[in-house]
Scaffold this motif. Structure first.
Motif, short mmCIF file in Angstrom:
data_model
loop_
_atom_site.label_atom_id
_atom_site.label_comp_id
_atom_site.label_asym_id
_atom_site.label_seq_id
_atom_site.Cartn_x
_atom_site.Cartn_y
_atom_site.Cartn_z
N ASN A 74 31.74 25.02 21.07
CA ASN A 74 33.11 25.08 21.60
C ASN A 74 33.38 26.29 22.49
OD1 ASN A 74 33.22 26.95 19.46
ND2 ASN A 74 33.95 25.33 18.07
N TYR A 75 32.36 27.13 22.70
CA TYR A 75 32.47 28.23 23.67
C TYR A 75 31.21 28.17 24.52
CZ TYR A 75 32.84 33.02 25.49
OH TYR A 75 32.92 34.14 26.30
N TYR A 76 31.37 27.72 25.76
CA TYR A 76 30.21 27.49 26.62
C TYR A 76 29.51 28.80 26.97
CZ TYR A 76 31.40 22.59 27.73
OH TYR A 76 31.65 21.25 27.68
N SER A 170 30.92 40.16 27.48
CA SER A 170 30.17 40.20 28.73
C SER A 170 30.56 39.08 29.69
CB SER A 170 28.66 40.11 28.43
OG SER A 170 28.38 38.96 27.68
N CYS A 171 31.40 38.13 29.25
CA CYS A 171 31.78 37.03 30.14
C CYS A 171 32.73 37.55 31.23
CB CYS A 171 32.47 35.90 29.36
SG CYS A 171 33.02 34.56 30.45
N PRO A 172 32.41 37.27 32.51
CA PRO A 172 33.27 37.77 33.58
C PRO A 172 34.49 36.89 33.88
CG PRO A 172 31.31 36.73 34.50
CD PRO A 172 31.19 36.62 33.01
N CYS A 173 34.69 35.80 33.14
CA CYS A 173 35.79 34.88 33.48
C CYS A 173 37.15 35.54 33.20
CB CYS A 173 35.64 33.55 32.75
SG CYS A 173 36.49 33.42 31.17
N PRO A 174 38.18 35.10 33.92
CA PRO A 174 39.51 35.72 33.77
C PRO A 174 40.06 35.62 32.35
CG PRO A 174 39.45 34.28 35.69
CD PRO A 174 38.16 34.06 34.96
N VAL A 175 39.76 34.51 31.65
CA VAL A 175 40.30 34.33 30.30
C VAL A 175 39.70 35.36 29.34
CG1 VAL A 175 40.44 32.75 28.34
CG2 VAL A 175 40.73 31.87 30.66
N CYS A 176 38.37 35.51 29.38
CA CYS A 176 37.72 36.48 28.48
C CYS A 176 38.10 37.91 28.83
CB CYS A 176 36.21 36.30 28.51
SG CYS A 176 35.69 34.72 27.81
N ARG A 177 38.25 38.18 30.15
CA ARG A 177 38.64 39.53 30.54
C ARG A 177 40.02 39.87 29.98
NH1 ARG A 177 34.78 40.12 30.25
NH2 ARG A 177 35.55 42.01 29.37
N PHE A 197 39.63 26.79 29.15
CA PHE A 197 39.58 27.25 30.55
C PHE A 197 38.34 28.12 30.79
CE2 PHE A 197 44.32 26.49 30.41
CZ PHE A 197 44.23 25.32 31.13
N HIS A 198 37.93 28.89 29.78
CA HIS A 198 36.64 29.59 29.88
C HIS A 198 35.51 28.57 30.09
CE1 HIS A 198 32.99 31.76 28.51
NE2 HIS A 198 32.78 30.64 27.84
N ASN A 199 35.54 27.49 29.31
CA ASN A 199 34.49 26.45 29.43
C ASN A 199 34.50 25.80 30.81
OD1 ASN A 199 33.83 26.98 26.80
ND2 ASN A 199 34.74 25.11 25.96
ZN ZN Z 1 34.88 33.58 29.54
#
Ligand code: ZN
Length: 215
Positions: A74-76, A170-177, A197-199
């Motif tokens: 569930n978390y790509y 370490s994920c650069p996506c806006p959601v994780c940031r 949205f991260h996925n």
């Molecule tokens: Zn992310």
């Protein structure tokens, strides 16, 4: 046939090998001269074959729904061991915990406290003020309270891998940031949707990377 753009459906539940067979069979008929749209199928492992068979578009909602419907992936992630499993800390005043309270099988005050301690422990681990074994212990205390009668057993080995690898950091996506460790919490519609949205972001990056490799 007279058509130059065809949509192929019914492939969603099929394994990659089965979809590959269908695409090969279609290619024999069309000689790759008909453009294809795949309904509900996003499989990075098939991008090369899809291109060769004339697939020019596809759609899929699975990156989003997997975030809250899939029990494990569930978390790509591009990690070589595959996608990650989010950490379940259910809200004590909803769902299963509340049903157990109403059935007299769980003390509400204890549940609320265990829930709060689990959340605090996760955030402390993220801030490097708590170690992984201690965090696992606190998570298990709350999970044990929710009983052993559940349909799916808590996948502790997968959860431990998620926590040890810290993919959210370490994920650069806006959601994780923006969300940080909260994105990995399987809890509440809002967090789960944002993990979707991260996925989706991750799926888009995969496609862009594949396109870049073609150039
Ligand atoms: Zn992310």
């Amino acid at each position: 046939m007279g058509y130059d753009y065809i949509a192929l459906g019914g492939l969603v539940p099929r394994r990659n090998e089965e979809i590959a067979e269908v695409l090969d069979a279609v290619r024999e008929e069309t000689a790759g001269e008909v453009r294809l749209h795949l309904l509900g199928v996003v499989r990075p492992g098939l991008y090369d074959l899809m291109r060769d068979c004339g697939v020019v578009s596809f759609d899929s909602s699975s990156p989003v729904w997997q975030a809250f419907k899939d029990a494990s992936d569930n978390y790509y992630s591009a990690d070589e061991d595959g996608h990650y499993t989010a950490v379940r800390i259910p809200q004590a005043n909803l769902g299963l915990p509340m049903r157990l309270v109403k059935a007299g099988k769980l003390d509400q005050a204890n549940a609320v406290q265990a829930e709060r301690e689990a959340l605090e422990a996760l955030r402390a681990y993220d801030a490097n003020t708590l170690g992984l074994p201690a965090l696992m212990d606190v998570l298990r205390v709350y999970d044990d309270m929710l009983g052993t009668q559940r349909k799916t057993r808590t996948p502790w080995d997968r959860i431990q891998r998620t926590l040890a690898d810290r993919p959210w950091a370490s994920c650069p996506c806006p959601v994780c940031r923006e969300l940080g460790v909260e994105v990995i919490l399987f809890r509440g519609a809002n967090r789960n949707r944002r993990r979707g949205f991260h996925n989706l972001w991750w799926t888009q990056r995969q496609l862009e990377q594949w396109r870049g490799d073609q150039a």
